[in-house]
Design a protein around this motif. Structure first.
Motif, short mmCIF file in Angstrom:
data_model
loop_
_atom_site.label_atom_id
_atom_site.label_comp_id
_atom_site.label_asym_id
_atom_site.label_seq_id
_atom_site.Cartn_x
_atom_site.Cartn_y
_atom_site.Cartn_z
N ASN A 337 0.85 -1.19 0.00
CA ASN A 337 0.00 0.00 0.00
C ASN A 337 0.89 1.24 0.00
O ASN A 337 1.72 1.41 0.90
CB ASN A 337 -0.91 0.01 1.23
CG ASN A 337 -1.64 -1.30 1.42
OD1 ASN A 337 -2.48 -1.68 0.61
ND2 ASN A 337 -1.32 -2.00 2.49
N GLN A 362 -0.66 -3.21 -4.26
CA GLN A 362 -2.09 -3.49 -4.35
C GLN A 362 -2.96 -2.24 -4.20
O GLN A 362 -4.07 -2.18 -4.73
CB GLN A 362 -2.48 -4.51 -3.28
CG GLN A 362 -1.78 -5.85 -3.46
CD GLN A 362 -2.01 -6.78 -2.30
OE1 GLN A 362 -2.81 -6.52 -1.41
NE2 GLN A 362 -1.28 -7.89 -2.29
N ARG A 363 -2.47 -1.28 -3.47
CA ARG A 363 -3.26 -0.06 -3.21
C ARG A 363 -2.36 1.15 -3.46
O ARG A 363 -1.30 1.28 -2.85
CB ARG A 363 -3.77 -0.05 -1.77
CG ARG A 363 -4.65 1.14 -1.42
CD ARG A 363 -5.02 1.08 0.06
NE ARG A 363 -5.80 2.24 0.46
CZ ARG A 363 -7.12 2.27 0.54
NH1 ARG A 363 -7.81 1.18 0.27
NH2 ARG A 363 -7.76 3.37 0.92
N ASN A 391 -5.44 -3.28 -6.86
CA ASN A 391 -6.90 -3.44 -6.76
C ASN A 391 -7.59 -2.15 -6.32
O ASN A 391 -8.82 -2.05 -6.33
CB ASN A 391 -7.26 -4.58 -5.81
CG ASN A 391 -6.66 -4.41 -4.43
OD1 ASN A 391 -6.73 -3.35 -3.81
ND2 ASN A 391 -6.03 -5.47 -3.91
N TYR A 392 -6.81 -1.16 -5.89
CA TYR A 392 -7.36 0.14 -5.47
C TYR A 392 -6.46 1.24 -6.01
O TYR A 392 -5.26 1.26 -5.73
CB TYR A 392 -7.43 0.22 -3.94
CG TYR A 392 -8.04 1.49 -3.39
CD1 TYR A 392 -9.35 1.51 -2.93
CD2 TYR A 392 -7.31 2.67 -3.32
CE1 TYR A 392 -9.92 2.67 -2.42
CE2 TYR A 392 -7.86 3.84 -2.82
CZ TYR A 392 -9.16 3.83 -2.37
OH TYR A 392 -9.72 4.98 -1.87
N TRP A 394 -6.41 5.50 -6.51
CA TRP A 394 -7.03 6.81 -6.25
C TRP A 394 -6.09 7.89 -6.75
O TRP A 394 -4.96 8.02 -6.26
CB TRP A 394 -7.30 6.98 -4.76
CG TRP A 394 -8.15 8.16 -4.39
CD1 TRP A 394 -9.50 8.18 -4.24
CD2 TRP A 394 -7.70 9.51 -4.14
NE1 TRP A 394 -9.93 9.44 -3.90
CE2 TRP A 394 -8.84 10.28 -3.83
CE3 TRP A 394 -6.45 10.12 -4.15
CZ2 TRP A 394 -8.78 11.63 -3.52
CZ3 TRP A 394 -6.37 11.48 -3.84
CH2 TRP A 394 -7.52 12.22 -3.53
N LEU A 416 -8.30 -4.77 -10.45
CA LEU A 416 -8.76 -3.46 -10.01
C LEU A 416 -10.24 -3.50 -9.64
O LEU A 416 -11.08 -3.92 -10.43
CB LEU A 416 -8.53 -2.43 -11.12
CG LEU A 416 -8.69 -0.96 -10.74
CD1 LEU A 416 -7.70 -0.56 -9.65
CD2 LEU A 416 -8.51 -0.07 -11.97
N GLN A 417 -10.55 -3.04 -8.41
CA GLN A 417 -11.93 -3.02 -7.93
C GLN A 417 -12.43 -1.61 -7.61
O GLN A 417 -13.62 -1.36 -7.68
CB GLN A 417 -12.07 -3.90 -6.69
CG GLN A 417 -11.83 -5.38 -6.95
CD GLN A 417 -11.96 -6.21 -5.69
OE1 GLN A 417 -11.43 -5.86 -4.64
NE2 GLN A 417 -12.68 -7.31 -5.78
N MET A 418 -11.53 -0.72 -7.23
CA MET A 418 -11.89 0.67 -6.93
C MET A 418 -10.94 1.59 -7.70
O MET A 418 -9.73 1.48 -7.59
CB MET A 418 -11.77 0.95 -5.43
CG MET A 418 -12.73 0.18 -4.56
SD MET A 418 -14.44 0.74 -4.74
CE MET A 418 -14.33 2.38 -4.03
N PHE A 419 -11.52 2.50 -8.48
CA PHE A 419 -10.72 3.40 -9.31
C PHE A 419 -11.37 4.78 -9.27
O PHE A 419 -12.51 4.95 -9.71
CB PHE A 419 -10.66 2.86 -10.75
CG PHE A 419 -9.76 3.64 -11.68
CD1 PHE A 419 -8.86 4.59 -11.20
CD2 PHE A 419 -9.80 3.42 -13.05
CE1 PHE A 419 -8.03 5.29 -12.06
CE2 PHE A 419 -8.97 4.11 -13.92
CZ PHE A 419 -8.09 5.05 -13.41
N THR A 420 -10.65 5.75 -8.73
CA THR A 420 -11.15 7.12 -8.65
C THR A 420 -10.23 8.03 -9.44
O THR A 420 -9.02 8.06 -9.20
CB THR A 420 -11.21 7.61 -7.19
OG1 THR A 420 -12.05 6.74 -6.43
CG2 THR A 420 -11.77 9.03 -7.12
#
Length: 446
Positions: A337, A362-363, A391-392, A394, A416-420
């Motif tokens: 992270n 991963q983040r 997977n995350y 931002w 990837l599960q969360m993408f901002t």
């Protein structure tokens, strides 16, 4: 052992196993009630699903309207509960039942029910329903390890409804021998312990946040909480930051997580990381004074070989990677992270440096204060495979990313599960691509 004895024992074990599955089934059903909305009285559904041998119960939003008498009658039968979440439901009366009926509790959320009433001056007043009297009942739960509760109120607020006080909180944690984590929103629990006139400790608390600390206060806090594993210190004075770091260095603490805000990367910081860095898995530094350099980052990597989470926020002008720089081996290799940001450093250089150190990022969170296009940087990292396990992701709204690169990231980063990301173009075709390929991905913007 005879055959009949073997048969009896096998039958007994089977009964125990099936009973365990039966009770765990109710735990799971209660925790999944929100998946399919029940339009009737939520008490009916709860009466069907709950069982006296449940070990886990977490309320859902539907439960907030259920009268207090239902909870008192229901909770009195839950003698096997280990985890209980009654956020926005709790009252002193309910806590009395919990203290008498649920002796095995290890985790509990007792954030109180909040009532709203109108005052004589036509203003809304929030009235809480948990006080120090209710906390006294919780002292019976000697197995508690995790406790979430209301923050203490000031003297003026004590005249409005029930409220917990700092003295009540200190009394409570002093009576709970195995309490490891106290979750109180917007409460400086470290300063509360330091400022107490009572003789406290040693406590079993493993996680503490402390704002506006002093060196003497940190020394006292370490004495009160000798088993700390996670420490967060925010300090705004310029006079004794190094003295605070020296107290941590000299202590017997083996911190896994250390968060420092408004500190400089000084000689004392270097000494702290030299002494304690091998224990750290999580490190966060919000640096001031332009003190962060590449040499400091390299030293951080060498001193903390087990870091899995790193956050570096800096305004430093001196964080520069020279031409023909050769990255040392085996630094930041365990990173999972990463958060980097603020301003003045070259984000392309620093991001590339970190992602090339690890094979399993991963983040990733990128923050920046200047409008910057990072298309080429992201495409380069994708081509090299450095983001394949992310997977995350931002990306700050100051970071400009084209629709082509957004789509390329979605195609290449299969996990990837969360993408901002800030949408500067119309993205309906990207959302269509996500839906048509049934991707488990939430794509958001600002």
């Amino acid at each position: 052992m005879s055959r009949s004895q073997w048969t009896f024992r096998a039958h007994s074990l089977f009964k125990i196993f099936t009973c365990f599955l039966f009770f765990r089934l109710f735990d799971v059903l209660c925790s999944e009630r929100t998946c399919c909305q029940y339009r009737g009285d939520p008490r009916i559904q709860l009466q069907v699903l709950t069982h006296p041998n449940m070990t886990v119960f977490r309320k859902c939003d539907l439960d907030n309207s259920i009268p207090q008498r239902f909870w008192i009658s229901t909770l009195s039968t839950f003698s096997r509960l280990v985890v209980l979440d009654l956020k926005f439901i709790c009252t002193d009366e309910i806590l009395e039942v919990i203290g008498e009926s649920c002796p095995l509790l290890e985790e509990v959320n007792i954030v109180s029910r909040v009532d709203i009433c109108k005052s004589l001056f036509n203003a809304s007043v929030l009235i809480r329903n948990v006080s120090d009297a209710g906390l006294c009942f919780i002292t019976n739960l000697k197995q508690l390890r995790i406790l979430a509760m209301d923050p203490p109120r000031n003297e003026r607020a004590l005249r409005i409804g029930r409220c917990v006080s700092q003295a009540g909180i200190i009394m409570l944690i002093s009576e709970l021998p195995y309490l490891e984590e106290l979750r109180i929103e917007s409460c400086d629990i470290g300063s509360t312990l330091i400022g107490s006139a009572m003789d406290i400790g040693p406590l079993s608390l493993r996680k503490i946040n402390c704002h506006f600390a002093s060196a003497d206060g940190i020394r006292k806090l370490i004495k009160i909480c000798p088993f700390l594993r996670e420490l967060s210190v925010t300090h705004l004075s310029e006079h004794n930051k190094d003295a605070i770091l020296e107290q941590i260095s000299m202590s017997e603490l083996r911190l896994n997580r250390l968060d420092l805000s408004f500190f400089s990367y000084s000689d004392s910081m270097q000494q702290l990381l030299t002494v304690k860095g091998s224990y750290l898995t999580h490190f966060s530094l919000w640096e001031i004074d332009h003190s962060l350099t590449l040499d400091a980052v390299l030293s951080l990597g060498r001193c903390c070989p087990n870091l899995t989470t790193l956050c570096l926020m800096t305004q430093s002008k001196w964080l520069v990677i020279p031409r023909f720089f050769r990255r040392p081996n085996k630094i930041f290799s365990e990173l999972r992270n990463l958060t980097i940001g603020n301003e003045n450093f070259n984000i392309d250089q620093m991001l590339t440096f970190f992602v090339e150190c690890t094979n399993n990022l991963q983040r990733l969170v990128l923050k920046y204060q200047t409008k910057t296009n990072i298309d080429e940087t992201l495409l380069h990292l994708l081509e090299k495979g450095h983001l394949r396990n992310v997977n995350y992701l931002w990306l700050d709204c100051t970071l400009e990313v084209s629709k082509h690169v957004v789509k390329r990231i979605i195609q290449v980063c299969e996990r990837l599960q969360m993408f901002t990301v800030d949408f500067s173009e119309e993205m309906s075709d990207v959302h269509k691509y996500i839906n048509e390929n049934n991707l488990d991905l939430k794509l958001g913007s600002y």
